[in-house]
Design a protein around this motif. Sequence first.
Motif, PDB file in Angstrom:
ATOM      1  N   LYS A   1       0.833  -1.203   0.000  1.00 16.72           N
ATOM      2  CA  LYS A   1       0.000   0.000   0.000  1.00 16.72           C
ATOM      3  C   LYS A   1       0.871   1.258   0.000  1.00 16.72           C
ATOM      4  O   LYS A   1       0.581   2.219  -0.707  1.00 16.72           O
ATOM      5  N   MET A   2       1.936   1.228   0.784  1.00 18.64           N
ATOM      6  CA  MET A   2       2.854   2.370   0.809  1.00 18.64           C
ATOM      7  C   MET A   2       3.431   2.623  -0.584  1.00 18.64           C
ATOM      8  O   MET A   2       3.549   3.771  -1.010  1.00 18.64           O
ATOM      9  N   MET A   3       3.766   1.548  -1.281  1.00 18.48           N
ATOM     10  CA  MET A   3       4.316   1.685  -2.638  1.00 18.48           C
ATOM     11  C   MET A   3       3.255   2.233  -3.594  1.00 18.48           C
ATOM     12  O   MET A   3       3.550   3.098  -4.415  1.00 18.48           O
ATOM     13  N   ASP A   4       2.026   1.730  -3.464  1.00 17.61           N
ATOM     14  CA  ASP A   4       0.931   2.244  -4.289  1.00 17.61           C
ATOM     15  C   ASP A   4       0.680   3.723  -4.008  1.00 17.61           C
ATOM     16  O   ASP A   4       0.315   4.484  -4.903  1.00 17.61           O
ATOM     17  N   ASP A   5       0.881   4.120  -2.750  1.00 18.23           N
ATOM     18  CA  ASP A   5       0.692   5.514  -2.351  1.00 18.23           C
ATOM     19  C   ASP A   5       1.922   6.370  -2.644  1.00 18.23           C
ATOM     20  O   ASP A   5       1.973   7.536  -2.253  1.00 18.23           O
ATOM     21  N   ASP A   6       2.905   5.776  -3.305  1.00 17.44           N
ATOM     22  CA  ASP A   6       4.120   6.481  -3.718  1.00 17.44           C
ATOM     23  C   ASP A   6       4.934   7.035  -2.543  1.00 17.44           C
ATOM     24  O   ASP A   6       5.496   8.121  -2.611  1.00 17.44           O
ATOM     25  N   LYS A   7       4.996   6.259  -1.458  1.00 15.80           N
ATOM     26  CA  LYS A   7       5.807   6.665  -0.309  1.00 15.80           C
ATOM     27  C   LYS A   7       7.284   6.572  -0.674  1.00 15.80           C
ATOM     28  O   LYS A   7       7.679   5.833  -1.563  1.00 15.80           O
ATOM     29  N   SER A   8       8.084   7.307   0.057  1.00 17.79           N
ATOM     30  CA  SER A   8       9.521   7.359  -0.243  1.00 17.79           C
ATOM     31  C   SER A   8      10.230   6.083   0.222  1.00 17.79           C
ATOM     32  O   SER A   8       9.742   5.361   1.093  1.00 17.79           O
ATOM     33  N   CYS A   9      11.380   5.878  -0.362  1.00 15.45           N
ATOM     34  CA  CYS A   9      12.238   4.752   0.019  1.00 15.45           C
ATOM     35  C   CYS A   9      12.561   4.834   1.514  1.00 15.45           C
ATOM     36  O   CYS A   9      12.594   3.819   2.203  1.00 15.45           O
ATOM     37  N   ARG A  10      12.772   6.029   2.009  1.00 19.05           N
ATOM     38  CA  ARG A  10      13.099   6.239   3.422  1.00 19.05           C
ATOM     39  C   ARG A  10      11.982   5.733   4.336  1.00 19.05           C
ATOM     40  O   ARG A  10      12.244   5.263   5.426  1.00 19.05           O
ATOM     41  N   GLU A  11      10.746   5.818   3.871  1.00 14.65           N
ATOM     42  CA  GLU A  11       9.615   5.346   4.662  1.00 14.65           C
ATOM     43  C   GLU A  11       9.407   3.835   4.514  1.00 14.65           C
ATOM     44  O   GLU A  11       8.965   3.173   5.455  1.00 14.65           O
ATOM     45  N   ILE A  12       9.727   3.309   3.347  1.00 17.65           N
ATOM     46  CA  ILE A  12       9.467   1.897   3.059  1.00 17.65           C
ATOM     47  C   ILE A  12      10.548   0.976   3.627  1.00 17.65           C
ATOM     48  O   ILE A  12      10.247  -0.110   4.127  1.00 17.65           O
ATOM     49  N   MET A  13      11.794   1.387   3.563  1.00 17.99           N
ATOM     50  CA  MET A  13      12.900   0.510   3.971  1.00 17.99           C
ATOM     51  C   MET A  13      12.789   0.001   5.410  1.00 17.99           C
ATOM     52  O   MET A  13      13.016  -1.197   5.651  1.00 17.99           O
ATOM     53  N   PRO A  14      12.438   0.836   6.392  1.00 19.69           N
ATOM     54  CA  PRO A  14      12.310   0.280   7.755  1.00 19.69           C
ATOM     55  C   PRO A  14      11.243  -0.813   7.845  1.00 19.69           C
ATOM     56  O   PRO A  14      11.399  -1.781   8.598  1.00 19.69           O
ATOM     57  N   GLN A  15      10.185  -0.684   7.061  1.00 21.44           N
ATOM     58  CA  GLN A  15       9.137  -1.699   7.059  1.00 21.44           C
ATOM     59  C   GLN A  15       9.648  -2.998   6.432  1.00 21.44           C
ATOM     60  O   GLN A  15       9.339  -4.088   6.917  1.00 21.44           O
ATOM     61  N   LEU A  16      10.416  -2.871   5.372  1.00 21.19           N
ATOM     62  CA  LEU A  16      11.001  -4.062   4.748  1.00 21.19           C
ATOM     63  C   LEU A  16      11.970  -4.756   5.703  1.00 21.19           C
ATOM     64  O   LEU A  16      11.999  -5.987   5.796  1.00 21.19           O
ATOM     65  N   MET A  17      12.754  -3.983   6.433  1.00 23.20           N
ATOM     66  CA  MET A  17      13.693  -4.567   7.394  1.00 23.20           C
ATOM     67  C   MET A  17      12.942  -5.270   8.521  1.00 23.20           C
ATOM     68  O   MET A  17      13.382  -6.323   9.003  1.00 23.20           O
TER      69      MET A  17
END
Length: 82
Positions: free
Chosen positions: A23-39
């Motif tokens: 959803k974050m990716m669909d909402d075009d969130k930044s890499c900085r916001e997505i990376m902690p979630q991936l980790m």
Amino acid sequence: MACDPKIANRLKRAEGQIRGILKMMDDDKSCREIMPQLMAVRSSVDKVMGLVVAENLRRCLDEDGTQHDEKLEEALKMISKL
């Protein structure tokens, strides 16, 4: 191997995290916001892997009739912290 409820719960939580990341990716969130979630997802899956290995080891030893001792329990705890 029947799924332990604790393991199933962790996997369901990881599944929810992955959906959130999509959803974050669909909402075009930044890499900085997505990376902690991936980790966090990676850490969660690593923990599940440790728990599965530890449970398998316990079952193998039980089938052989070998008793658990304090050192073995300590080693299993270390494995489950992966």
